[in-house]
Design a protein around this motif. Structure first.
Motif, PDB file in Angstrom:
ATOM      1  N   SER A 101      15.026  45.148  36.502  1.00 32.66           N
ATOM      2  CA  SER A 101      15.549  43.838  36.911  1.00 32.66           C
ATOM      3  C   SER A 101      16.645  43.957  37.964  1.00 32.66           C
ATOM      4  O   SER A 101      16.956  42.994  38.656  1.00 32.66           O
ATOM      5  N   VAL A 102      17.240  45.126  38.072  1.00 31.28           N
ATOM      6  CA  VAL A 102      18.296  45.367  39.056  1.00 31.28           C
ATOM      7  C   VAL A 102      17.681  46.133  40.223  1.00 31.28           C
ATOM      8  O   VAL A 102      17.549  47.346  40.175  1.00 31.28           O
ATOM      9  N   LYS A 103      17.289  45.405  41.241  1.00 30.65           N
ATOM     10  CA  LYS A 103      16.677  46.048  42.404  1.00 30.65           C
ATOM     11  C   LYS A 103      17.763  46.760  43.208  1.00 30.65           C
ATOM     12  O   LYS A 103      18.732  46.141  43.630  1.00 30.65           O
ATOM     13  N   PRO A 104      17.612  48.071  43.410  1.00 29.13           N
ATOM     14  CA  PRO A 104      18.605  48.791  44.218  1.00 29.13           C
ATOM     15  C   PRO A 104      18.621  48.273  45.653  1.00 29.13           C
ATOM     16  O   PRO A 104      17.589  47.871  46.188  1.00 29.13           O
ATOM     17  N   GLU A 105      19.796  48.286  46.243  1.00 31.28           N
ATOM     18  CA  GLU A 105      19.921  47.910  47.646  1.00 31.28           C
ATOM     19  C   GLU A 105      19.246  48.981  48.503  1.00 31.28           C
ATOM     20  O   GLU A 105      19.177  50.141  48.099  1.00 31.28           O
ATOM     21  N   PRO A 106      18.780  48.632  49.688  1.00 29.41           N
ATOM     22  CA  PRO A 106      18.350  49.686  50.622  1.00 29.41           C
ATOM     23  C   PRO A 106      19.549  50.587  50.920  1.00 29.41           C
ATOM     24  O   PRO A 106      20.693  50.142  50.838  1.00 29.41           O
ATOM     25  N   PHE A 107      19.286  51.828  51.242  1.00 26.76           N
ATOM     26  CA  PHE A 107      20.380  52.755  51.520  1.00 26.76           C
ATOM     27  C   PHE A 107      21.214  52.242  52.681  1.00 26.76           C
ATOM     28  O   PHE A 107      20.685  51.649  53.628  1.00 26.76           O
ATOM     29  N   TYR A 108      22.502  52.494  52.599  1.00 23.91           N
ATOM     30  CA  TYR A 108      23.398  52.117  53.687  1.00 23.91           C
ATOM     31  C   TYR A 108      23.013  52.904  54.932  1.00 23.91           C
ATOM     32  O   TYR A 108      22.482  54.016  54.841  1.00 23.91           O
ATOM     33  N   LYS A 109      23.320  52.358  56.095  1.00 21.56           N
ATOM     34  CA  LYS A 109      22.900  53.000  57.342  1.00 21.56           C
ATOM     35  C   LYS A 109      23.514  54.386  57.510  1.00 21.56           C
ATOM     36  O   LYS A 109      22.953  55.233  58.189  1.00 21.56           O
ATOM     37  N   ASP A 110      24.654  54.636  56.891  1.00 24.51           N
ATOM     38  CA  ASP A 110      25.307  55.939  57.027  1.00 24.51           C
ATOM     39  C   ASP A 110      24.817  56.968  56.018  1.00 24.51           C
ATOM     40  O   ASP A 110      25.304  58.095  56.018  1.00 24.51           O
ATOM     41  N   MET A 111      23.885  56.603  55.164  1.00 27.93           N
ATOM     42  CA  MET A 111      23.348  57.540  54.172  1.00 27.93           C
ATOM     43  C   MET A 111      22.140  58.243  54.776  1.00 27.93           C
ATOM     44  O   MET A 111      21.120  57.622  55.029  1.00 27.93           O
ATOM     45  N   GLU A 112      22.299  59.525  55.011  1.00 27.02           N
ATOM     46  CA  GLU A 112      21.242  60.264  55.671  1.00 27.02           C
ATOM     47  C   GLU A 112      20.372  60.990  54.639  1.00 27.02           C
ATOM     48  O   GLU A 112      20.483  62.194  54.441  1.00 27.02           O
TER      49      GLU A 112
END
Length: 153
Positions: A101-112
């Motif tokens: 039920s808790v959809k993770p956010e897309p990775f932040y742009k700085d997460m490589e």
């Protein structure tokens, strides 16, 4: 012509500044100070999981707990989910529903990175606890990000 060669040499030797974070190499423990982007992502995801867990209405007893391992992809999708600590069918299914039920956010742009291997434990005890840790999973030979959420029952 000299200006063109000078510009090309300048571009070749110029250092580019990159602010992206990578998962630290094995043996280097990431912390909030050394990896603020990853840590911020994990804290936000952990807080969302805790809110959903607190809001759930299910039968529970002190000592109940279940753990799921799965992969979060760059766009925030959950895949390859499996239960690794069993309680009972009812509780396991409820914990799975909470996680899904808790959809993770897309990775932040700085997460490589393209994916993160997660281990999430939700359970009940005589105390409240919320922990984030990162370790090495010997069985799968990869980094594993762990979130433990324990609520007081």
């Amino acid at each position: 012509m000299k200006k063109l060669i000078l510009i090309i040499l300048t571009l070749v030797f110029m250092q580019t500044v990159v602010s992206a974070e990578v998962i630290p190499p094995r043996g280097v423990k990431p912390t909030k100070e050394t990896n603020p982007v990853f840590w911020s992502y994990l804290e936000n995801y952990s807080n969302s999981l805790k809110q959903a867990f607190e809001a759930s209405h299910m039968f529970r007893l002190r000592g109940f707990g279940a753990n799921y391992e799965y992969i979060i992809t760059r766009d925030g999708e959950i895949k390859d989910m499996r239960n690794t600590i069993y309680q009972n069918e009812y509780f396991n299914e409820k914990v799975k529903e909470i996680i899904l039920s808790v959809k993770p956010e897309p990775f932040y742009k700085d997460m490589e990175t393209n994916e993160m291997y997660m281990s999430v434990f939700l359970g009940y005890a005589k105390y409240d606890d919320q922990r984030i840790s990162v370790g090495w999973h010997l069985r799968y030979e990869r980094d594993i990000f762990s979130i433990t959420i324990i609520l007081n029952k």
